[in-house]
Scaffold this active site. Sequence first.
Site, PDB file in Angstrom:
ATOM      1  N   VAL A 179       0.913  -1.146   0.000  1.00  0.00           N
ATOM      2  CA  VAL A 179       0.000   0.000   0.000  1.00  0.00           C
ATOM      3  C   VAL A 179       0.945   1.186   0.000  1.00  0.00           C
ATOM      4  O   VAL A 179       1.563   1.483   1.011  1.00  0.00           O
ATOM      5  CB  VAL A 179      -0.884   0.024   1.263  1.00  0.00           C
ATOM      6  CG1 VAL A 179      -1.738   1.292   1.281  1.00  0.00           C
ATOM      7  CG2 VAL A 179      -1.777  -1.208   1.298  1.00  0.00           C
ATOM      8  N   PRO A 180       1.081   1.822  -1.139  1.00  0.00           N
ATOM      9  CA  PRO A 180       2.177   2.774  -1.373  1.00  0.00           C
ATOM     10  C   PRO A 180       2.084   4.110  -0.651  1.00  0.00           C
ATOM     11  O   PRO A 180       1.969   5.154  -1.272  1.00  0.00           O
ATOM     12  CB  PRO A 180       2.138   2.962  -2.882  1.00  0.00           C
ATOM     13  CG  PRO A 180       0.718   2.736  -3.247  1.00  0.00           C
ATOM     14  CD  PRO A 180       0.172   1.748  -2.270  1.00  0.00           C
ATOM     15  N   CYS A 181       2.202   4.044   0.649  1.00  0.00           N
ATOM     16  CA  CYS A 181       2.148   5.280   1.422  1.00  0.00           C
ATOM     17  C   CYS A 181       3.346   6.158   1.080  1.00  0.00           C
ATOM     18  O   CYS A 181       3.326   7.357   1.317  1.00  0.00           O
ATOM     19  CB  CYS A 181       2.133   4.963   2.911  1.00  0.00           C
ATOM     20  SG  CYS A 181       3.270   3.688   3.402  1.00  0.00           S
ATOM     21  N   HIS A 182       4.383   5.567   0.523  1.00  0.00           N
ATOM     22  CA  HIS A 182       5.567   6.357   0.184  1.00  0.00           C
ATOM     23  C   HIS A 182       5.332   7.259  -1.016  1.00  0.00           C
ATOM     24  O   HIS A 182       6.133   8.138  -1.292  1.00  0.00           O
ATOM     25  CB  HIS A 182       6.746   5.430  -0.083  1.00  0.00           C
ATOM     26  CG  HIS A 182       6.498   4.443  -1.181  1.00  0.00           C
ATOM     27  ND1 HIS A 182       5.796   3.268  -0.997  1.00  0.00           N
ATOM     28  CD2 HIS A 182       6.831   4.473  -2.486  1.00  0.00           C
ATOM     29  CE1 HIS A 182       5.740   2.611  -2.156  1.00  0.00           C
ATOM     30  NE2 HIS A 182       6.346   3.320  -3.069  1.00  0.00           N
TER      31      HIS A 182
END
Length: 175
Positions: A140-143
Amino acid sequence: MKATLFELPITTSDGEYIAHYSEKGLAELDFPNLDGLIAPKPNKSGRAVSSKSIPTQILKWHRAATDALRKMLAGREPKEFPPLDWSGKTKFQKSVWQAMLKIPLGKTKSYGEIAAAIRNPKAVRAVGGACGANPIPVLVPCHRVLAANKKLGGFSSGLDRKRDLLARENVQYNA
DNA sequence: CACTCGATCAGCG
DNA sequence: CGCTGATCGAGTG
């Protein structure tokens, strides 16, 4: 109460991530312990996970998770995701994470844009909070969420990791 | 319920 | 660039 049923390692070029599975899917993903710098290596290393004792369902998810994680780390689009178990999380958090999943590889969005996407434009700071609560980083690409000025913003598991992940996706941002 | 704290943001000097 | 106020969800007691 939603106890994690299985914890399986995923060995990557960066070290060993730990995937936690519930009966519903991947529930949590932990970063490797800082490259052995501080980590004296888990001395309980002999946690022999005999694959025999693991349900085939979990193994299947684990294969998908492993493949997806490695692809992400290599800056490629994963071909399949395991189901993600977000039970126990709030509606707000789920909507934020779902919005993040829609950010294409190599692109970024600001906290404000995420807030707008989930129709709660004033909840900018709350979005930041939800990002930090994301149990499944990388996948889950929180970056891929930066501050409005294209600056890095923060990252709960260490800004270095965020920089690193973005670099692999060839994302540009302001110093 | 009251209060605190953030991975924010736009505005203003 | 630095400071400030507005505002929201979550955690705490």
